[in-house]
Design a protein around this motif. Structure first.
Motif, PDB file in Angstrom:
ATOM      1  N   HIS A  24      49.314 -28.694  -9.883  1.00  0.00           N
ATOM      2  CA  HIS A  24      49.116 -27.657 -10.899  1.00  0.00           C
ATOM      3  C   HIS A  24      48.884 -28.311 -12.255  1.00  0.00           C
ATOM      4  O   HIS A  24      49.601 -29.236 -12.633  1.00  0.00           O
ATOM      5  CB  HIS A  24      50.360 -26.751 -10.952  1.00  0.00           C
ATOM      6  CG  HIS A  24      50.347 -25.785 -12.081  1.00  0.00           C
ATOM      7  ND1 HIS A  24      49.497 -24.703 -12.111  1.00  0.00           N
ATOM      8  CD2 HIS A  24      51.073 -25.730 -13.217  1.00  0.00           C
ATOM      9  CE1 HIS A  24      49.716 -24.022 -13.225  1.00  0.00           C
ATOM     10  NE2 HIS A  24      50.665 -24.633 -13.902  1.00  0.00           N
ATOM     11  N   HIS A  70      52.042 -18.357 -10.596  1.00  0.00           N
ATOM     12  CA  HIS A  70      50.953 -17.678 -11.301  1.00  0.00           C
ATOM     13  C   HIS A  70      51.174 -16.162 -11.381  1.00  0.00           C
ATOM     14  O   HIS A  70      50.771 -15.537 -12.369  1.00  0.00           O
ATOM     15  CB  HIS A  70      49.599 -18.009 -10.668  1.00  0.00           C
ATOM     16  CG  HIS A  70      49.042 -19.291 -11.181  1.00  0.00           C
ATOM     17  ND1 HIS A  70      48.516 -19.420 -12.438  1.00  0.00           N
ATOM     18  CD2 HIS A  70      48.972 -20.521 -10.624  1.00  0.00           C
ATOM     19  CE1 HIS A  70      48.125 -20.661 -12.632  1.00  0.00           C
ATOM     20  NE2 HIS A  70      48.392 -21.353 -11.552  1.00  0.00           N
ATOM     21  N   TYR A 125      53.587 -15.906 -14.282  1.00  0.00           N
ATOM     22  CA  TYR A 125      52.878 -16.240 -15.520  1.00  0.00           C
ATOM     23  C   TYR A 125      52.016 -15.066 -15.986  1.00  0.00           C
ATOM     24  O   TYR A 125      52.042 -14.684 -17.161  1.00  0.00           O
ATOM     25  CB  TYR A 125      52.015 -17.469 -15.228  1.00  0.00           C
ATOM     26  CG  TYR A 125      51.343 -18.113 -16.402  1.00  0.00           C
ATOM     27  CD1 TYR A 125      52.041 -18.932 -17.275  1.00  0.00           C
ATOM     28  CD2 TYR A 125      49.981 -17.930 -16.622  1.00  0.00           C
ATOM     29  CE1 TYR A 125      51.422 -19.554 -18.335  1.00  0.00           C
ATOM     30  CE2 TYR A 125      49.348 -18.544 -17.679  1.00  0.00           C
ATOM     31  CZ  TYR A 125      50.077 -19.358 -18.527  1.00  0.00           C
ATOM     32  OH  TYR A 125      49.457 -19.967 -19.578  1.00  0.00           O
ATOM     33  N   ASP A 126      51.288 -14.459 -15.054  1.00  0.00           N
ATOM     34  CA  ASP A 126      50.449 -13.311 -15.399  1.00  0.00           C
ATOM     35  C   ASP A 126      51.287 -12.098 -15.784  1.00  0.00           C
ATOM     36  O   ASP A 126      50.923 -11.330 -16.671  1.00  0.00           O
ATOM     37  CB  ASP A 126      49.523 -12.956 -14.246  1.00  0.00           C
ATOM     38  CG  ASP A 126      48.492 -14.042 -13.971  1.00  0.00           C
ATOM     39  OD1 ASP A 126      48.223 -14.859 -14.879  1.00  0.00           O
ATOM     40  OD2 ASP A 126      47.968 -14.093 -12.835  1.00  0.00           O
TER      41      ASP A 126
END
Length: 142
Positions: free
Chosen positions: A75, A101, A104-105
């Motif tokens: 990553h 992810h 994170y989003d």
């Protein structure tokens, strides 16, 4: 009228340089051992078999001292796919990477800003099982 003349001459100069640029770029592409793939990752030519490999995976394997498993993902912490410094790489499982992810989003959707780097690093290691390669380099040196 002078501006038109200047524009015309600059256009002519651009056309005159074009064949030299094309030749230079094609020679650089042929003889360089690094190039970008379609997704923006750096490909590096392997010295052992001459095949192209993803540079971030080669860097991670060199730091860890072993080959990466097929389910392991490297990553890029800052999101720049061509930044392959050890301090910007983290090795984790594919499922952990997908979970990271999603988190994170979700943080971005909730707060309209991305989490600070320190928070990202803590979450990568503690919650999603990542191994920061920058820490591995410091441990080897120290």
């Amino acid at each position: 009228m002078r501006w038109l003349k200047r524009r015309f001459y600059s256009f002519l100069w651009f056309i005159a340089k074009l064949p030299f640029k094309l030749i230079f770029l094609s020679l650089r592409w042929v003889f360089s051992d690094k190039r970008l793939n379609r997704d923006g990752y750096v490909l590096k030519k392997s010295h052992s078999d001459g095949k192209d490999r993803l540079e971030h995976r080669v860097v991670a394997e060199g730091i860890l001292g072993r080959r990466l498993e097929h389910w392991e993902v490297v990553h890029h912490i800052n999101g720049k796919r061509d930044d392959n410094r050890a301090s910007n790489l983290c090795v984790m499982s594919r499922t952990g990477h997908d979970r990271y992810h999603r988190w994170y989003d979700k943080v971005y959707e909730s707060y309209k800003r991305y989490p600070p780097r320190e928070t990202q690093l803590r979450q990568l290691t503690e919650r999603f099982g990542g191994v920061l390669l920058g820490d591995s380099v410091r441990k080897k040196a120290g």
